[in-house]
Scaffold this motif. Sequence first.
Motif, short mmCIF file in Angstrom:
data_model
loop_
_atom_site.label_atom_id
_atom_site.label_comp_id
_atom_site.label_asym_id
_atom_site.label_seq_id
_atom_site.Cartn_x
_atom_site.Cartn_y
_atom_site.Cartn_z
N ASN A 543 0.67 -1.23 -0.10
CA ASN A 543 0.50 -0.20 -0.37
C ASN A 543 1.21 1.42 -0.33
N ASP B 7 -3.99 0.57 6.45
CA ASP B 7 -3.01 0.24 6.37
C ASP B 7 -2.27 -0.95 7.17
N ASP B 19 -2.84 -4.71 3.91
CA ASP B 19 -4.16 -3.91 3.28
C ASP B 19 -5.08 -4.01 4.27
#
Lengths: 566, 439
Positions: A543, B7, B19
Amino acid sequence: MSEFLIKNGYVYDPSQGINGERHDIAVKDGKIVESASSGATVIDAKDKAVMAGALEIHAHIAGPKVNVGRWYRPEDKLFHSYKRGESTRIEGGFSIPTVFKTGYEYARMGYTFAMEAAMPPLYARHVHEEIHDTPIIDEAALPVIGNNWFMMEYIKNNEIENNAAYVAWLLRQTKGYGIKIVNPGGTEAWAWGLNCLTIHDPVPYFDITPAEIITGLIQTNEFLGLPHSVHIHQNSLGLPGNYTVTLDTLKLAEGHTAKNRFGRKQVMHSTHLQFHSYGGDNWGNFESKAREVMDYVNRQENITIDTGNVTLDETTTMTADGPFEHHLHGLNHLKWANVDVELETAAGVVPYIYSPNIKVCGIQWAIGLELALFSKDPMRTFITTDHPNAGPFTRYPRIVTWLMSKKARDDQIKAFKYSDKVVDATEVASIDRELTLYEIAAMTRAGPAAALGLSQNYGGLAPGMNADIAIYNFNDETTDPAAIEKAYGNVAFLFKDGKICVRDGVIVDPGMKHTFWVDVKVKENKQVMHDVREKFLKYYSVNEGNYLVPESYAPHQHVIALDATQ
Amino acid sequence: MPKVVTDVTCPFCGTLCDDLEITVSDDNKKILSVKNACAIGAEKFNHTKEPGRVTHPRMRQPDGTFKEISYDEAIDFTARMLVKSRKTLMYGWASTSCQAMSIGHEIAEKVGGIVDNCATVCHGSSLIAIQDVGIPSCTLGEIKNRADRVIFWGCNPAHAHPRHMSRYSIFPRGFFTVKGHKGRKIYCVDCRHTDTARVADTFIQVQQGYDYELLNAFRTAARGGPLPDEIGGVPKEKVYEVVEELKTGRFGVIFFGMGLTHTLGRNHNIDIAISFTRDMNEFTKFNIIAMRGHWNVTGSGQVLSWQYGFPYAVDLSRLDKARYQTGETTSVDLLTRNEVEACFYIATDPGAHFPIAAMISSSKKPTVTIDPHINCTTEISDVHIPVAMVGVETGGCAYRMDNVPIETRKVVDPPEGLLTDEEVLTRILNRVNQLMEEA
């Protein structure tokens, strides 16, 4: 903090033009000062050379591929794992030393700064974890950008400002120092098992050429005004006849001028040039083209180079030039490790033995030395081994010896199995030049400091500069090669930030290392932020929120802040 | 107001999904919901709520029961044990942060410990093979963006790495793989028809213990050599057909697990799988990735390597050098040969995984276990020091199976008074220093 007065030494400081004159150097509170008070500790440097701490401009000493080299070569530790002294940690490894040994060995040679030359952005956290654990020396790392998808798209569309905004973002994310280019385009091609061997080979899918990438990144670098220039490992590394590609690449710097506030003059640093100065078209007629390459470099004021000297050791090659390592494995069939990194780069690792019994290795050895000996400007020519690719950095004392002593070079030539063939393919045997300590100081201190944009505080001994000082047991009168090598490998004293960290080659203080990184402020750029978001959502495997390397990973960070919004 | 932490990195398996979204109560004490995690990962967060958490160090009494003690007492006991023992097995590390490992290694260097991690009973054979032949590999994002031939050999991500297939290897659409799983050919090689086999296009059932032979046949077929009619229960036509398909791909990858590392042949199985991968690079692009188990076992290998140059089984008992010799400095061998004087376990449960003979040997030695929970190992320990769960109640760096480093996050506060691994290890280090100075 303590105060010191270094008395009676021969000072070599090209940044001030001091060439072996006797000067006293005063140190107070981590800085060099005009004069010391009577309470200062006096260090007698009689008959000794006093220089600034040396700066390593290109070495692979921290990060994922270095660590692969460490753990997949347990044999590299054989006879090379030990502990010296009381205050130090266990040291290990020869060609790829552990972090502790890396810091100690640099310090013992008088180095106070080292640039990790290739940081894959996705692995930046790993690089910084290792830098964090490396004692004494200051370090910085260059993120590899020459095969980055964002960069290729922006440059293809001629969007230099967007590319600059992206690079600024990336430097902050990775705590990076500047722009590293490795085999531009070729490493992306390697993700499909292909390569770009000239600067005009198109990159598969991205439809851009290495030449366009290099030019675009030079423009980006000067747009941002970074302390260092683009730092380039060119296409076609290590192949016979590659010097034409090298000259083509170097010519891309023509017409560009350095724009920065650090006094840096070059727009391109061409690294480990030894690997790029090859003539012939096969290993049979392989020969040196160091003269042709250096003739060009000597004329071009806006280029700096480092040598990449072959040290004739068993070592471990590692580079973000993925296709080259595959090629090398095809030559020597030693174990091949490779990692392709999504959207960014790749890296390969292969052990290699530079044997004095192999003609090509002898020629490579000669080419590295010729580059330095043909140089007309030691302030633009720096000594490296591209550690560990051409040999371990711990061989700097030996390289310095070869450069300073024709006798040492002749002895080595005689020791080659194919001396005649090496002599025929090179010019090294006919070169009489012996570098002086002043020139060595330029090539290892003042020069690299200027090229890295650090000359204001590092690489010299003027009052006000950081008190990183190396004192060696030799001077210009020293001619015995063995004495030069021994002295350069074991500093009498190393001051780091005004503290004695090494005394008589023994580590006495773990120092307080700093991690350098560059924080550039750019105009808000919604396009780039959108592109970042999109690529992380769709193509990265981590991410966006987990990409950033937090400042806690950079111990005693030294942030070079820039404003590129004007 | 409950708040959402985004996150979040999952501290369960080597897939290290980053995630996750965790909702926590406004006082930071309770996890209310877990999003995006697999069943195992979700449980790792959710069971912080379970009652019965140990919150104080415990020391075994002569009658076999445990008595609560203070951290100071536990740390003093541990430090004294470490200083006294000439050779201490310091095993585990796979479920803690790299920062904690670093402190642990400093202790080991002081007291002469042997630092070993779960690779010793897991992917250690892969590491040995890589030391022999290298490894062509890539990050998981490369698989997602490029791979069109994916082989699962002796691994079962459907159970062991549940989100691997959806995040990286089978289903995701990437830059050059816009059709997702439709554009990929999936192969599963296993001796059983696993749940991973159910999602593969081609399942190849290899006879148990014949992986080496089958891989050898793959290599031979790739080079166009002759094969016997049947290899490990697989007809030669099948081998030729599969290898041909692999060659026509643009980007292939082999994922392998315990089915290769711990069956007959062990490191030799990995050796030949890597060699096959290397050979395939003559025809197309090919990579191979080990399916590492514990979420940070890779990290332990990394930290040991940059500090000592070896990925596991690092013997520091000589005090002035690091040694590494599989079979000699590896945990199970040390224990079964009765070569260590004390055991220090952290962030792993050897009691549940080591051979019984090794644990019988271990149970007779002074033992300290640092672990958030009661497990098989704590029950044979003299002292159990509970700590905050790394990746849930405290953060730190971890390495994914492809060696990509990712930060784990603190999501909730640990139960009151509970220390972290880093804090406990730092205090042990300080106490060790004190005791050694006194001596």
